[in-house]
Design an enzyme around this catalytic site. Structure first.
Site, PDB file in Angstrom:
ATOM      1  N   GLU A  48      -1.390  -2.818  -0.790  1.00 42.86           N
ATOM      2  CA  GLU A  48      -2.513  -2.248  -1.289  1.00 42.86           C
ATOM      3  C   GLU A  48      -3.288  -1.465   0.517  1.00 42.86           C
ATOM      4  O   GLU A  48      -3.385  -2.959   0.535  1.00 42.86           O
ATOM      5  CB  GLU A  48      -3.279  -2.244  -2.050  1.00 42.86           C
ATOM      6  N   LYS A 132      -4.479   7.026  -4.686  1.00 40.73           N
ATOM      7  CA  LYS A 132      -4.991   6.416  -5.824  1.00 40.73           C
ATOM      8  C   LYS A 132      -6.124   7.216  -6.725  1.00 40.73           C
ATOM      9  O   LYS A 132      -6.927   7.916  -5.757  1.00 40.73           O
ATOM     10  CB  LYS A 132      -5.977   5.215  -5.471  1.00 40.73           C
ATOM     11  N   CYS A 167      -2.955  -1.187  -8.169  1.00 41.33           N
ATOM     12  CA  CYS A 167      -3.840  -2.554  -8.221  1.00 41.33           C
ATOM     13  C   CYS A 167      -4.559  -1.805  -9.809  1.00 41.33           C
ATOM     14  O   CYS A 167      -3.486  -2.092 -11.012  1.00 41.33           O
ATOM     15  CB  CYS A 167      -5.141  -2.516  -7.223  1.00 41.33           C
TER      16      CYS A 167
END
Length: 251
Positions: A48, A132, A167
């Site tokens: 990430e 995200k 994540c």
């Protein structure tokens, strides 16, 4: 003839970016892509926001401290725009390597930043760009939100049905279901490093993230790749101006 499944080698990056240096981190990303290709990998997965590194400073002190230390402007300036010379270099490198790359980056678009994943094919063309959906906790002081339109799985003849999340998206049941429902076969579960959570916030630590990756593999009946960055000493030295922050950053 029955169903056949391709077998191929993958590369899962566990490395430190060149903290807050866009050009140097792009060069390091290219070097890792070239190394993976030289070792026969057909797919490489990055952590990430590997470019230009995860903004751990937001967890170490107040927003006023991060502004005063100059991190906010530097992070914005060293984030990556899609239509930029650095992005062109990355796409050219993926094409030369002849593999598929799932990049993790801080994407700069207008006046906002996003936690992004770009999937680049072996022809150098962009397969997908995603953001995200909901940044986690204090990440919201840095990044904007995605819109969910890119919760997609991509059918690639040499890789299979490929998808990616970042994540704590792996703790969101409906996001996971959206991916499972598309018959995902290979999944990139990109995470940052986990240096400062232990021992006071186990829900944010590496044990939980490893566990949710395993659950994702079982629930989704797919292969899960878990790239995760490391924290360089140079990054610790720049971010930490007290003994307590050194202790947090070093874990």
């Amino acid at each position: 003839m029955g169903v056949t499944h391709p077998k191929y080698k993958v590369a899962v990056v566990q490395a430190a970016p060149v903290w807050l240096d866009l050009d140097a981190t792009v060069d390091k990303t290219i070097a890792l892509i070239e190394e993976a290709a030289a070792n026969g990998a057909k797919l490489i997965a990055f952590p990430e926001v590997f470019i230009p590194g995860y903004p751990w400073y937001v967890w170490l002190d107040s927003p006023a401290w991060t502004l005063g230390r100059g991190f906010v402007q530097r992070y914005f300036d060293n984030s990556l725009s899609y239509d930029s010379p650095q992005a062109d270099k990355l796409r050219d490198a993926v094409k030369r390597a002849g593999l598929t790359a799932v990049l993790g980056l801080s994407e700069r678009d207008g006046g906002s930043l996003y936690i992004a994943q770009w999937i680049i094919g072996p022809d150098g063309e962009t397969i997908a760009k995603r953001r995200k959906l909901r940044p986690t906790h204090v990440e919201r002081t840095v990044y904007g939100e995605g819109d969910g339109s890119d919760l997609a799985v991509h059918d690639r003849p040499d890789i299979g049905r490929l998808g990616a999340l970042c994540c704590w998206e792996h703790l969101q049941p409906l996001s996971k279901f959206a991916m499972y429902a598309q018959n995902e076969q290979v999944h990139v579960a990109a995470c940052p490093s986990f240096s400062l959570y232990d021992p006071f916030a186990p829900a944010l630590g590496w044990q939980v993230n490893n566990s949710v990756s395993q659950v994702y593999a079982v629930e989704g009946s797919c292969f899960v790749l878990g790239p995760c960055a490391t924290v360089s000493q140079a990054k610790i030295d720049e971010m930490c101006d007290s003994d307590s922050k050194h202790a947090l950053a070093e874990g």
